[in-house]
Design a protein around this motif. Structure first.
Motif, mmCIF file in Angstrom:
data_model
loop_
_atom_site.group_PDB
_atom_site.id
_atom_site.type_symbol
_atom_site.label_atom_id
_atom_site.label_comp_id
_atom_site.label_asym_id
_atom_site.label_seq_id
_atom_site.Cartn_x
_atom_site.Cartn_y
_atom_site.Cartn_z
ATOM 1 N N ALA A 94 -24.451 -40.452 22.469
ATOM 2 C CA ALA A 94 -24.645 -41.235 21.245
ATOM 3 C C ALA A 94 -25.508 -42.473 21.510
ATOM 4 N N SER A 95 -25.391 -43.035 22.717
ATOM 5 C CA SER A 95 -26.203 -44.220 23.048
ATOM 6 C C SER A 95 -27.687 -43.864 23.109
ATOM 7 N N ILE A 96 -27.979 -42.703 23.681
ATOM 8 C CA ILE A 96 -29.387 -42.284 23.758
ATOM 9 C C ILE A 96 -29.925 -42.074 22.339
ATOM 10 N N ALA A 97 -29.124 -41.447 21.490
ATOM 11 C CA ALA A 97 -29.554 -41.221 20.098
ATOM 12 C C ALA A 97 -29.817 -42.557 19.397
ATOM 13 N N ALA A 98 -28.955 -43.532 19.629
ATOM 14 C CA ALA A 98 -29.134 -44.852 19.002
ATOM 15 C C ALA A 98 -30.441 -45.495 19.476
ATOM 16 N N SER A 99 -30.725 -45.361 20.767
ATOM 17 C CA SER A 99 -31.962 -45.951 21.305
ATOM 18 C C SER A 99 -33.200 -45.254 20.732
ATOM 19 N N TYR A 100 -33.130 -43.937 20.634
ATOM 20 C CA TYR A 100 -34.253 -43.201 20.015
ATOM 21 C C TYR A 100 -34.490 -43.713 18.594
ATOM 22 N N LEU A 101 -33.397 -43.896 17.860
ATOM 23 C CA LEU A 101 -33.523 -44.376 16.480
ATOM 24 C C LEU A 101 -34.183 -45.754 16.458
ATOM 25 N N GLN A 102 -33.728 -46.654 17.326
ATOM 26 C CA GLN A 102 -34.280 -48.013 17.320
ATOM 27 C C GLN A 102 -35.777 -48.007 17.649
ATOM 28 N N LEU A 103 -36.189 -47.139 18.561
ATOM 29 C CA LEU A 103 -37.611 -47.081 18.905
ATOM 30 C C LEU A 103 -38.437 -46.511 17.744
ATOM 31 N N GLN A 104 -37.871 -45.512 17.066
ATOM 32 C CA GLN A 104 -38.586 -44.936 15.916
ATOM 33 C C GLN A 104 -38.719 -45.965 14.792
ATOM 34 N N VAL A 105 -37.661 -46.762 14.620
ATOM 35 C CA VAL A 105 -37.690 -47.833 13.612
ATOM 36 C C VAL A 105 -38.830 -48.796 13.916
ATOM 37 N N GLU A 106 -38.936 -49.169 15.187
ATOM 38 C CA GLU A 106 -40.005 -50.107 15.573
ATOM 39 C C GLU A 106 -41.372 -49.482 15.334
ATOM 40 N N GLU A 107 -41.512 -48.218 15.678
ATOM 41 C CA GLU A 107 -42.805 -47.566 15.481
ATOM 42 C C GLU A 107 -43.197 -47.548 14.005
ATOM 43 N N ALA A 108 -42.183 -47.472 13.148
ATOM 44 C CA ALA A 108 -42.450 -47.456 11.704
ATOM 45 C C ALA A 108 -42.742 -48.857 11.166
ATOM 46 N N GLY A 109 -42.718 -49.872 12.036
ATOM 47 C CA GLY A 109 -43.001 -51.243 11.610
ATOM 48 C C GLY A 109 -41.801 -51.918 10.968
ATOM 49 N N LEU A 110 -40.629 -51.311 11.138
ATOM 50 C CA LEU A 110 -39.394 -51.886 10.583
ATOM 51 C C LEU A 110 -38.609 -52.552 11.708
ATOM 52 N N GLY A 111 -37.476 -53.188 11.347
ATOM 53 C CA GLY A 111 -36.665 -53.866 12.354
ATOM 54 C C GLY A 111 -35.258 -53.312 12.371
ATOM 55 N N SER A 112 -34.579 -53.438 13.533
ATOM 56 C CA SER A 112 -33.205 -52.936 13.629
ATOM 57 C C SER A 112 -32.407 -53.761 14.615
ATOM 58 N N CYS A 113 -31.089 -53.617 14.519
ATOM 59 C CA CYS A 113 -30.210 -54.225 15.519
ATOM 60 C C CYS A 113 -28.981 -53.339 15.708
ATOM 61 N N TRP A 114 -28.591 -53.166 16.950
ATOM 62 C CA TRP A 114 -27.382 -52.411 17.330
ATOM 63 C C TRP A 114 -26.182 -53.317 17.104
ATOM 64 N N VAL A 115 -25.141 -52.821 16.477
ATOM 65 C CA VAL A 115 -23.881 -53.568 16.381
ATOM 66 C C VAL A 115 -22.784 -52.703 16.994
ATOM 67 N N GLN A 116 -22.158 -53.225 18.012
ATOM 68 C CA GLN A 116 -21.158 -52.469 18.770
ATOM 69 C C GLN A 116 -19.861 -52.305 17.990
ATOM 70 N N LEU A 117 -19.306 -51.106 18.006
ATOM 71 C CA LEU A 117 -18.019 -50.849 17.350
ATOM 72 C C LEU A 117 -16.962 -50.415 18.368
ATOM 73 N N ARG A 118 -17.365 -49.589 19.323
ATOM 74 C CA ARG A 118 -16.412 -49.103 20.336
ATOM 75 C C ARG A 118 -15.921 -50.281 21.180
ATOM 76 N N ASN A 119 -14.627 -50.344 21.402
ATOM 77 C CA ASN A 119 -14.011 -51.422 22.207
ATOM 78 C C ASN A 119 -14.147 -52.810 21.579
#
Ligand code: FMN
Length: 182
Positions: A94-119
């Protein structure tokens, strides 16, 4: 298509977003990236809950005692979960998937932030995972890793500075304690 190195330098955590919805087409393009992420034995244990509803985004913002309120203002929040019965390495998948998403977001010229839920916990001490499971109707067998808040950037951040690269984290042939590396 832009150079991967430039993309990696440019991606920063963006926590302020313009008040402008993402189109279905934009969202579809973004979500193709995590669906291409590698997973152990190709078991693809992840699932993605796309939250656009304003009331639910507000509630997601309260999933942690701190450092999560800003997600309420993100036009899209992607909650990343994974089937813990499919694999014992769902966190990695799931972490790899999240990172892929964040990179795709950046490529699209948009912004993102990870918010931790586990633990993590809510302000009242409830597990953030359980809080989000209840809010979004997620069955208990799914681990709830994180959410990625996404939107059009309303803040600019400097790209990663190569001067900050921690080359001392690299060890040649054998591990060298930090003090000995200086
Ligand atoms: C596993 C993980 C958990 C994170 N949790 C949060 C969080 O709960 N809230 C938040 O605002 N940022 C969170 N972040 C973002 C980090 O704070 C951020 O990536 C780090 O400060 C480096 O900044 P940069 O992304 O701009 O390079 C998280 C990042 C990771 C990888």
């Amino acid at each position: 298509m832009e150079n991967l190195s430039d993309l990696l330098h440019r991606r920063r955590s963006i926590r302020k977003y313009q008040d402008s919805a993402l189109t279905d087409e934009e969202i579809k393009q973004l979500m193709a990236a995590p669906l291409m992420a590698p997973s152990s034995k190709r078991c693809t244990p992840w699932e993605f809950v796309l939250v656009r509803d304003e009331v639910k985004r507000e509630a997601l913002g309260a999933c942690r005692a701190a450092n999560s309120a800003f997600v309420a203002k993100a036009p899209l929040v992607v909650v990343i979960i994974a089937d813990t019965e499919k694999t014992d390495v769902w966190v990695e998948d799931a972490s790899i998937a999240a990172s892929y998403l964040q990179l795709q977001v950046e490529e699209a010229g948009l912004g993102s932030c990870w918010v931790q839920l586990r633990n993590r916990q809510t302000a009242t001490g409830q597990s953030s995972e359980d809080y989000v499971r209840e809010l979004l109707g997620i069955p208990a067998k799914y681990g709830v890793l994180c959410m990625v808040a996404i939107g059009r950037k309303a803040e600019e951040k400097k790209p990663f500075d190569d001067e900050r690269l921690q080359w001392n984290k690299l060890h040649c042939d054998t591990f060298t304690p930090a003090a000995e590396q200086a």
